[in-house]
Scaffold this motif. Structure first.
Motif, short mmCIF file in Angstrom:
data_model
loop_
_atom_site.label_atom_id
_atom_site.label_comp_id
_atom_site.label_asym_id
_atom_site.label_seq_id
_atom_site.Cartn_x
_atom_site.Cartn_y
_atom_site.Cartn_z
N ASN A 66 -13.26 3.13 -9.39
CA ASN A 66 -12.58 1.21 -9.01
C ASN A 66 -11.34 0.94 -8.90
O ASN A 66 -11.21 -0.63 -9.28
N GLN A 67 -10.27 1.35 -9.96
CA GLN A 67 -9.14 1.14 -9.62
C GLN A 67 -8.24 0.73 -8.49
O GLN A 67 -7.53 0.29 -8.79
N TYR A 68 -8.91 1.69 -7.62
CA TYR A 68 -8.17 1.88 -6.47
C TYR A 68 -8.93 1.84 -5.02
O TYR A 68 -10.18 2.05 -4.94
N THR A 69 -8.51 1.41 -4.29
CA THR A 69 -9.06 1.64 -2.55
C THR A 69 -8.20 2.71 -2.36
O THR A 69 -7.03 2.91 -1.99
N VAL A 98 -1.90 -10.41 7.61
CA VAL A 98 -1.53 -9.16 7.32
C VAL A 98 -2.34 -8.29 5.50
O VAL A 98 -1.60 -9.88 4.78
N LYS A 99 -2.80 -8.50 5.04
CA LYS A 99 -2.82 -7.99 4.24
C LYS A 99 -3.04 -6.55 3.24
O LYS A 99 -3.13 -6.47 1.87
N VAL A 100 -2.70 -5.57 3.64
CA VAL A 100 -1.87 -4.81 3.09
C VAL A 100 -0.36 -3.85 4.16
O VAL A 100 -0.61 -3.78 5.17
N ILE A 101 0.57 -3.82 3.34
CA ILE A 101 1.46 -2.97 3.96
C ILE A 101 1.74 -1.55 3.25
O ILE A 101 1.95 -2.00 2.30
N LEU A 102 1.77 -1.09 4.19
CA LEU A 102 2.46 0.25 4.01
C LEU A 102 3.59 1.22 3.34
O LEU A 102 4.07 0.51 5.19
N SER A 103 3.67 1.43 2.55
CA SER A 103 5.04 2.34 2.91
C SER A 103 5.05 3.43 2.54
O SER A 103 4.66 3.79 1.22
N GLY A 104 5.70 4.42 3.42
CA GLY A 104 5.62 5.42 3.35
C GLY A 104 7.13 6.49 2.42
O GLY A 104 7.83 6.94 2.78
N MET A 105 6.53 5.87 1.11
CA MET A 105 7.70 6.22 -0.29
C MET A 105 8.04 7.38 0.34
O MET A 105 7.20 8.57 0.01
N SER A 106 9.43 7.73 0.10
CA SER A 106 9.58 8.98 -0.54
C SER A 106 11.02 9.35 -1.61
O SER A 106 10.66 10.86 -2.08
N GLY A 126 1.00 -1.47 0.29
CA GLY A 126 -0.34 -0.16 -0.21
C GLY A 126 0.89 1.58 0.19
O GLY A 126 2.19 1.17 0.75
N PHE A 127 0.19 1.89 -0.90
CA PHE A 127 1.07 3.76 -0.56
C PHE A 127 0.55 4.51 0.70
O PHE A 127 -0.29 4.99 0.40
N GLY A 128 1.35 4.43 1.75
CA GLY A 128 1.32 5.78 2.70
C GLY A 128 1.53 6.98 2.22
O GLY A 128 3.11 7.51 1.89
N THR A 187 -2.61 -0.67 -5.33
CA THR A 187 -4.28 -0.18 -5.60
C THR A 187 -5.37 0.33 -3.51
O THR A 187 -5.22 0.56 -3.91
N TYR A 188 -3.88 0.49 -3.16
CA TYR A 188 -4.42 0.23 -1.25
C TYR A 188 -3.12 2.50 -1.19
O TYR A 188 -2.42 1.85 -0.87
N ILE A 189 -4.66 2.57 -1.24
CA ILE A 189 -3.55 4.27 -1.00
C ILE A 189 -3.91 4.56 0.37
O ILE A 189 -4.96 5.46 0.67
N ASP A 190 -3.59 5.54 0.84
CA ASP A 190 -3.59 5.46 2.97
C ASP A 190 -3.29 7.07 2.85
O ASP A 190 -1.91 7.13 2.40
N THR A 191 -3.72 7.70 3.43
CA THR A 191 -3.82 9.44 3.67
C THR A 191 -4.29 9.24 4.96
O THR A 191 -4.98 8.24 5.64
N ALA A 192 -4.38 10.93 5.62
CA ALA A 192 -4.78 11.22 6.25
C ALA A 192 -4.52 12.81 6.27
O ALA A 192 -4.67 13.05 5.97
N TYR A 193 -6.01 13.23 7.20
CA TYR A 193 -6.05 14.45 7.43
C TYR A 193 -5.03 15.25 8.03
O TYR A 193 -4.99 16.82 7.15
#
Length: 371
Positions: A76-79, A244-252, A17-19, A49-55
């Motif tokens: 529908n191409q990403y969550t 474990v279903k998604v592993i977030l990596s905070g890529m820089s 997942g993209f953090g 497909t998994y994109i993770d952000t926050a406020y």
């Protein structure tokens, strides 16, 4: 791209997942949007497909930026995952108000995965007091949220209480080979496996620190397999764990994206011999590390200007690597950014997900690096 099915939800996501909290930045601290967009495009085109952000990520700029980038793609191409800043909630009405603001910032009609952000004992009480989950259920019934979860930073007993108090769709924990015995840790994984609740992992590379190790520790990995990056070892360790279903990596950087894509496009779980290598590395590093700061910057900004994550980075690296250059880097910091400028107000400690005794540790930083 390795994919994992969340059996209870019937949805499949990319394991990577993209953090979106550590994008490259410009000199003024703003997101380098051109480079960051290239990174996201590369990830999505290669199966992420998994994109993770926050406020609060990137001082509030992450949600609007990622929303604009994702508008290039079919919905529908990403969550898409984002999080409720529970510390900003002071009434039940605030929950809906903040969520609608997030939808506007993201320029989306709904969020796939909505998390209550960084729960601990006190914040969980706010969830109960303001009936936060009732509002989340209302938003789900309106089609604005698909799945409800939480991220977590506290002790196992608090986690057990939270996870068994509601029918959660998923949860997000800090898991890496250095942190299996703090916070929810291994016991949390065991409980999630028993309950059948899927796990999204954050900080699998511990804020990037497990991708930059001293030569003697790096040699432990390279002696076994010289072709694998340090980051890939950390990511595969987490992927080998149950539930474990998604592993977030905070890529820089784009290089980090490409390295992670190589790991997950040719993914295999760690074998027994590789797990033994990880155990030796973790034992060695545990004996050197001074505190568990991941550089997440939740403690920032300091009202007095102290750069807390950088102070701890130099301090931990000084002990891990044994190099005087980290004393020199501390000496070159602006005076008000140094640990010595701490006024002991305690604001940082209330926000720290790792529950670090920041004020006490800043005293130790100054003592050790000012020599």
């Amino acid at each position: 791209m390795e994919k994992r099915l969340m059996e209870n939800l019937g949805i499949t996501n990319s394991l990577l997942g993209f953090g979106c909290m550590r994008f490259p930045t410009n000199d003024d601290g703003s997101i380098n949007e051109k480079e960051a967009e290239k990174m996201i495009d590369t990830a999505i085109k290669n199966g992420v497909t998994y994109i993770d952000t926050a406020y609060p990520y990137h001082n509030g700029d992450s949600e609007p930026f990622i929303g604009r980038v994702l508008n290039k793609y079919d919905r529908n191409q990403y969550t898409l995952a984002t999080k409720l800043p529970i510390w900003n909630v002071n009434s039940q009405e605030d929950v809906r108000k903040i969520f609608e603001e997030q939808l506007q910032r993201l320029d989306k009609n709904y969020v796939d995965f909505y998390l209550i952000h960084a729960l601990d004992k006190d914040r969980w009480q706010k969830v109960l007091d303001y009936h936060v989950l009732d509002v989340c259920e209302e938003l789900r019934n309106e089609g604005k949220i698909k799945y409800i979860g939480f991220s977590f930073h506290d002790e196992y007993e608090v986690f057990e209480n939270i996870i068994t108090s509601y029918s959660w769709d998923f949860c997000q924990l800090q898991i890496n080979y250095m942190d299996m015995h703090i916070q929810a840790g291994q016991r949390g994984i065991d409980l999630l496996t028993k309950l059948g609740i899927p796990l999204v992992v954050m900080e699998p590379i511990k804020g990037g620190s497990l991708a930059n190790l001293p030569d003697d520790v790096t040699k432990m990995f390279k002696d076994y397999d010289d072709s694998k990056s340090l980051a890939s070892w950390a990511l595969r360790y987490v992927g080998t764990l149950p539930c474990v279903k998604v592993i977030l990596s905070g890529m820089s950087t784009l290089d980090q994206v490409q390295d992670n894509l190589d790991t997950f496009n040719h993914y295999t779980n760690l074998n027994d011999d590789e797990l033994k290598v990880i155990e030796r590395v973790a034992d060695t590093l545990h004996k050197r590390t001074q505190n568990g700061c991941t550089g997440c910057s939740y403690c920032m900004p300091c009202p007095f200007g102290v750069d807390i994550p950088t102070n701890f980075k130099y301090w931990n690296n000084y002990y891990i690597y044994g190099e005087d250059k980290f004393k020199d880097r501390y000496a070159s910091m602006k005076d008000d950014a140094k640990a010595s400028h701490c006024q002991k107000c305690g604001k940082c400690e209330r926000m720290c997900p790792q529950h670090i005794s920041i004020r006490d540790d800043l005293v130790r930083v100054n003592q050790d690096l000012s020599k």
